[in-house]
Design an enzyme around this catalytic site. Structure first.
Site, PDB file in Angstrom:
ATOM      1  CB  SER A 140      -1.170  -0.147   1.309  1.00 27.78           C
ATOM      2  OG  SER A 140      -1.798   1.217   1.604  1.00 27.78           O
ATOM      3  CE1 TYR A 164      -3.633  -2.480   6.227  1.00 24.70           C
ATOM      4  CE2 TYR A 164      -3.208   0.192   5.999  1.00 24.70           C
ATOM      5  CZ  TYR A 164      -3.387  -0.908   5.273  1.00 24.70           C
ATOM      6  OH  TYR A 164      -3.853  -0.982   3.692  1.00 24.70           O
ATOM      7  CE  LYS A 168      -1.795  -4.161   2.895  1.00 24.96           C
ATOM      8  NZ  LYS A 168      -1.969  -5.326   2.923  1.00 24.96           N
TER       9      LYS A 168
HETATM   10  C1  UD1 Z   1      -6.433   5.420   4.275  1.00 23.90           C
HETATM   11  C2  UD1 Z   1      -5.486   4.957   5.577  1.00 23.90           C
HETATM   12  C3  UD1 Z   1      -4.400   4.221   4.615  1.00 23.90           C
HETATM   13  C4  UD1 Z   1      -5.266   3.128   3.577  1.00 23.90           C
HETATM   14  C5  UD1 Z   1      -5.625   3.443   2.590  1.00 23.90           C
HETATM   15  C6  UD1 Z   1      -6.546   2.401   2.467  1.00 23.90           C
HETATM   16  C7  UD1 Z   1      -5.593   6.248   7.229  1.00 23.90           C
HETATM   17  C8  UD1 Z   1      -5.133   7.195   8.691  1.00 23.90           C
HETATM   18  N1  UD1 Z   1      -5.170   6.149   6.053  1.00 23.90           N
HETATM   19  O1  UD1 Z   1      -5.689   6.149   3.550  1.00 23.90           O
HETATM   20  O2  UD1 Z   1      -3.886   3.743   5.575  1.00 23.90           O
HETATM   21  O3  UD1 Z   1      -3.390   2.004   3.344  1.00 23.90           O
HETATM   22  O4  UD1 Z   1      -7.001   3.800   3.428  1.00 23.90           O
HETATM   23  O5  UD1 Z   1      -7.429   1.668   2.425  1.00 23.90           O
HETATM   24  O6  UD1 Z   1      -6.761   6.002   7.454  1.00 23.90           O
HETATM   25  N2  UD1 Z   1     -11.842  11.579   4.186  1.00 23.90           N
HETATM   26  C9  UD1 Z   1     -12.521  12.547   4.483  1.00 23.90           C
HETATM   27  N3  UD1 Z   1     -14.171  11.792   5.157  1.00 23.90           N
HETATM   28  C10 UD1 Z   1     -14.105  10.465   5.479  1.00 23.90           C
HETATM   29  C11 UD1 Z   1     -13.385   9.661   4.643  1.00 23.90           C
HETATM   30  C12 UD1 Z   1     -12.279  10.132   4.314  1.00 23.90           C
HETATM   31  O7  UD1 Z   1     -12.548  13.142   4.302  1.00 23.90           O
HETATM   32  O8  UD1 Z   1     -15.448   9.775   5.717  1.00 23.90           O
HETATM   33  C13 UD1 Z   1     -10.504  12.153   3.667  1.00 23.90           C
HETATM   34  C14 UD1 Z   1      -9.337  11.370   4.350  1.00 23.90           C
HETATM   35  O9  UD1 Z   1      -8.900  12.854   5.078  1.00 23.90           O
HETATM   36  C15 UD1 Z   1      -8.580  11.159   2.667  1.00 23.90           C
HETATM   37  C16 UD1 Z   1      -9.473  11.363   2.143  1.00 23.90           C
HETATM   38  O10 UD1 Z   1     -10.521  11.222   2.419  1.00 23.90           O
HETATM   39  O11 UD1 Z   1      -8.162  13.385   2.534  1.00 23.90           O
HETATM   40  C17 UD1 Z   1      -9.501   9.735   1.559  1.00 23.90           C
HETATM   41  O12 UD1 Z   1      -9.531   8.963   2.983  1.00 23.90           O
HETATM   42  P1  UD1 Z   1      -9.370   7.337   2.618  1.00 23.90           P
HETATM   43  O13 UD1 Z   1     -10.156   7.190   1.812  1.00 23.90           O
HETATM   44  O14 UD1 Z   1      -9.337   6.536   4.279  1.00 23.90           O
HETATM   45  O15 UD1 Z   1      -8.001   6.749   2.185  1.00 23.90           O
HETATM   46  P2  UD1 Z   1      -6.224   7.340   3.320  1.00 23.90           P
HETATM   47  O16 UD1 Z   1      -6.695   8.459   3.949  1.00 23.90           O
HETATM   48  O17 UD1 Z   1      -5.178   7.805   1.636  1.00 23.90           O
END
Ligand code: UD1
Length: 359
Positions: A140, A164, A168
């Protein structure tokens, strides 16, 4: 001495073991394998996935459907795994199986180390014992931690922010060590960026248990009325609109990246290699929401909140190495990702097993 790389890429009747093949990325990859002429044997403990996905993949594969076999099995059950390897000769293994919720891993680190690390070590031991030494592993972009610059190249320093992510990272290191100790091993570590979307049929897609942690599954559940609003984590990042930027990649492109990696494993001179699978493009949370609203014609109510602990600001991939060496490049953009995500969501608002969802 000069070495010449030779590639043997006839996929017909090559048999691939897919661990975690009932899950989101696994099921899409199994379908692409079958359509590409491979035989696929899936093992999955179904802790976070559904056997319905396997049945749907079989249907979507049409005439290739009979080339798919499924066993409900946990990787830590060594004798069951031994039995499978004793009865089937595998050309390679694609290893997806593992737990992946960041928050849960902070609460229950031992569960993550047991499941992800012990499961992988058991798999590698059994593979070695049966002379199957070709592996594609689901790593990842989380291993880049909080990148200081973007795009992330495969040479960036590695860091893990939670248990997690550490699983990885540890598994990557284990793979490098076993290749060092025995160069018969051919291993490709694929660092995924943010997989979204679904197969264009809308019959397979992502179906997380409980409250989704990731952006698009949450957005999708708001769109179908399961949740009232999306919480946007952080509006003060140094990005175009203040929200976090990620590299979203269509899950079918990601699945095709695995087929490219399998082909690469046929190169005689490959050792243990790592590739990013992303699009090389950064998209903010608000841009993604806008694209989804356009595709679904649904309004996604937003609640603005502070940053999510541990989140990086901007993460996107350098795709050069994968393009050059795997001859693979993502085809789809965020429009197609959102179109297919909505197609899946509207056809399956409560996922594969609606009776199991109460919220
Ligand atoms: C997350 C994980 C990462 C994992 C990846 C794939 C964390 C800190 N990181 O990454 O370790 O490998 O998923 O499963 O959890 N967001 C919102 N609202 C939400 C959800 C997300 O604003 O309800 C935003 C987040 O702040 C981020 C973006 O959307 O900026 C993407 O979030 P997400 O889909 O969780 O992915 P990652 O943060 O890249």
């Amino acid at each position: 001495m000069m070495y010449i790389c030779i590639r043997v890429t006839d996929s017909s009747k090559r048999c691939v073991l897919v661990t975690g093949g009932a899950g989101y990325i696994g099921s899409h990859t199994v379908l692409q394998l079958l359509l590409g002429g491979y035989k696929a044997v899936v093992i999955d403990n179904l802790d976070n996935s559904s056997a319905v996905a396997i049945n749907r993949v079989r249907e979507l594969a049409g005439d290739h459907g009979p080339n798919l076999t499924f066993h409900k099995m946990d990787l830590r059950d060594k004798s069951a795994l031994e039995g499978l390897f004793a009865s089937t000769k595998f050309d390679a293994v694609i290893h997806f199986a593992g737990l992946k919720a960041v928050g849960e891993s902070v609460q229950k680190p031992l569960m993550y180390y047991d499941n992800n690390l012990i499961g992988t070590i058991t798999l590698l031991e059994v593979m070695a014992a049966h002379g199957c030494k070709k592996l594609v592993f689901s790593s990842s972009a989380t291993v880049y931690g909080w990148p200081k610059v973007v795009p992330c190249t495969e040479e960036f320093p590695l860091a893990a922010a939670n248990p997690y992510g550490r699983t990885k990272l540890f598994i990557e290191e284990i793979c490098r060590d076993i290749h060092q100790s025995d160069t018969d091993w051919k291993i490709i570590l694929l660092r995924y960026f943010n997989p979204v979307g679904a197969h264009s049929s809308g019959h397979i897609g992502e179906d997380p248990r409980g409250i989704p942690n990731n952006l698009m599954p949450f957005v999708q559940q708001v769109a179908v009325g399961r949740r009232p609003a999306l919480t946007v984590f952080g509006t003060d990042y140094s990005t175009k609109d203040g929200t976090g930027v990620r590299d979203y990649i269509h899950v079918v492109d990601l699945a095709d990246g695995h087929i490219a990696a399998l082909n690469k494993l046929s190169d005689t001179c490959i050792g243990c290699e790592v590739y990013n699978l992303g699009t090389g493009k950064g998209t903010s949370v608000l841009e993604m929401v806008a694209a989804f609203e356009k595709a679904s014609r649904k309004k996604i109510p937003l609640v603005y909140a502070g940053r999510r602990p541990g989140d990086a600001e901007i993460v996107y991939a350098s795709t050069e190495k994968a393009e050059r060496e795997l001859k693979w490049k993502a085809k789809y953009g965020i429009e197609e990702m959102c179109r297919d995500q909505w197609n899946w969501a509207s056809k399956n608002p409560y996922g594969y097993e609606p009776q199991d969802h109460t919220a």
